[in-house]
Scaffold this motif. Structure first.
Motif, PDB file in Angstrom:
ATOM      1  N   LYS A 117       0.798  -1.219   0.000  1.00  0.00           N
ATOM      2  CA  LYS A 117       0.000   0.000   0.000  1.00  0.00           C
ATOM      3  C   LYS A 117       0.838   1.279   0.000  1.00  0.00           C
ATOM      4  CE  LYS A 117      -3.905  -2.223   0.287  1.00  0.00           C
ATOM      5  NZ  LYS A 117      -4.856  -2.223  -0.852  1.00  0.00           N
ATOM      6  N   LEU A 179      -6.031   6.766  -3.158  1.00  0.00           N
ATOM      7  CA  LEU A 179      -6.111   6.996  -1.720  1.00  0.00           C
ATOM      8  C   LEU A 179      -7.451   6.558  -1.143  1.00  0.00           C
ATOM      9  CD1 LEU A 179      -4.447  10.518  -1.347  1.00  0.00           C
ATOM     10  CD2 LEU A 179      -3.537   8.339  -0.549  1.00  0.00           C
ATOM     11  N   GLY A 180      -8.526   6.946  -1.809  1.00  0.00           N
ATOM     12  CA  GLY A 180      -9.856   6.724  -1.252  1.00  0.00           C
ATOM     13  C   GLY A 180     -10.375   5.313  -1.399  1.00  0.00           C
ATOM     14  N   ASP A 183      -6.451   2.732  -1.098  1.00  0.00           N
ATOM     15  CA  ASP A 183      -5.611   3.053   0.064  1.00  0.00           C
ATOM     16  C   ASP A 183      -4.131   2.878  -0.261  1.00  0.00           C
ATOM     17  OD1 ASP A 183      -5.170   3.880   2.686  1.00  0.00           O
ATOM     18  OD2 ASP A 183      -5.124   1.834   3.466  1.00  0.00           O
ATOM     19  N   ARG A 184      -3.741   3.387  -1.444  1.00  0.00           N
ATOM     20  CA  ARG A 184      -2.364   3.275  -1.916  1.00  0.00           C
ATOM     21  C   ARG A 184      -1.721   4.650  -2.002  1.00  0.00           C
ATOM     22  NH1 ARG A 184      -3.125   0.064  -7.201  1.00  0.00           N
ATOM     23  NH2 ARG A 184      -3.718  -1.959  -6.384  1.00  0.00           N
ATOM     24  N   SER A 185      -0.412   4.690  -1.746  1.00  0.00           N
ATOM     25  CA  SER A 185       0.359   5.914  -1.921  1.00  0.00           C
ATOM     26  C   SER A 185       1.721   5.542  -2.489  1.00  0.00           C
ATOM     27  CB  SER A 185       0.535   6.642  -0.588  1.00  0.00           C
ATOM     28  OG  SER A 185       1.290   7.821  -0.762  1.00  0.00           O
ATOM     29  N   ARG A 193      -2.840  13.362   2.016  1.00  0.00           N
ATOM     30  CA  ARG A 193      -4.068  13.847   2.655  1.00  0.00           C
ATOM     31  C   ARG A 193      -3.873  15.260   3.187  1.00  0.00           C
ATOM     32  NH1 ARG A 193      -7.274   9.489   2.534  1.00  0.00           N
ATOM     33  NH2 ARG A 193      -6.288   7.420   2.611  1.00  0.00           N
TER      34      ARG A 193
END
Length: 283
Positions: A117, A179-180, A183-185, A193
């Motif tokens: 993630k 992200l939403g 849930d990866r960055s 965020r």
């Protein structure tokens, strides 16, 4: 009647390209027919792998990806597949001598998306981009130089930078979903965020450098391939310009896109610039 299956397989990959990416669909029309088929075959392959790890929620994604990997291995070993997308891809791999290590690197990055993630270090981030994007640029380069090893070696670096630029633009454009939903960055040590203008500018400068190096390579591509690649480049430069003009909050709230009428206008201008020898490194 295997020739008919070959044709249907290519048609499947063409349909995937048309439905998933109007940008690549429009730009690929400017390639010679044989190269166009090969690029569709590559795009179809990478898109199906990406869909398994990104959108097949509620299904056993690990098992599906394992099966896709097994079918890919068998297709490359036998030179045929009952999966039309893999059949078209293996044919392109054989015709243009695409190295297996490029395919393996791509599949390794896709497998990471099943569970990983966050990319905390620059090394992790660069390795993922190499596998998910740079090697796709190199696969396409094999097609564009049509077997010329000297041209391939000379253009490898800018082809990888173009793949990197495209991927990083996609990362920014897809932040809302990554992200939403997933849930990866991907960008290391960046809090998306609470994205600051300064952090965003650092990312944009990095992408701009990639585009600059990529453009120098595009100018040296064989003439038959150059226009199609240039149009794809200009499409993404337009997206990059849109991203650069946005406040960080806006990037997080919406997925920016270019409408089809504007894409057609961009294509018309790019064709004119290419024809008159006035290609520009911006949209």
């Amino acid at each position: 009647m295997k020739e008919l299956f070959d044709q249907v397989s290519l048609k499947c990959s063409q349909n995937i390209t048309q439905h998933y990416s109007t940008s690549f669909s429009f730009s690929s029309r400017l390639l010679p027919p044989v190269q166009r088929d090969a690029i569709h075959a590559i795009y179809g392959f990478v898109r199906v792998a990406d869909e398994i790890v990104d959108s097949f929620h509620g299904y056993p994604q690990d098992r599906l990806f394992d099966r896709f990997t097994e079918d890919l291995d068998l297709a490359l070993q036998l030179g045929i597949s009952t999966n039309p997308v893999l059949h078209a891809f293996q044919s392109t791999v054989a015709r243009y001598r695409i190295p297996r290590e490029l395919i393996d690197a791509f599949m390794a990055s896709m497998r990471l998306d099943l569970n990983k993630k966050v990319y905390r270090t620059k090394e992790e981030y660069q390795k993922y981009i190499y596998g998910s994007a740079d090697v796709v640029g190199l696969m396409c380069l094999k097609v564009f130089v049509n077997g010329r090893d000297d041209q391939y070696e000379a253009l490898k670096a800018p082809a990888m930078r173009l793949g990197s630029a495209f991927q990083k633009v996609n990362f920014l454009r897809d932040l809302q979903n990554d992200l939403g939903v997933l849930d990866r960055s991907y960008f290391p040590q960046v809090d998306f965020r609470n994205l600051t203008p300064e952090a965003l500018q650092d990312i944009l400068r990095d992408i701009e450098e990639d585009f600059g190096e990529a453009f120098r390579g595009i100018r040296s591509l064989p003439k038959k391939s150059r226009l199609g690649v240039y149009v794809a480049y200009v499409y993404y430069m337009k997206l990059f310009s849109l991203l650069r003009s946005q406040h960080p909050d806006r990037i997080l709230e919406t997925r920016l896109r270019i409408g089809n009428p504007e894409k057609l206008w961009i294509m018309f201008k790019s064709v004119l610039r290419h024809t008159t020898g006035r290609m520009k490194s911006y949209a």
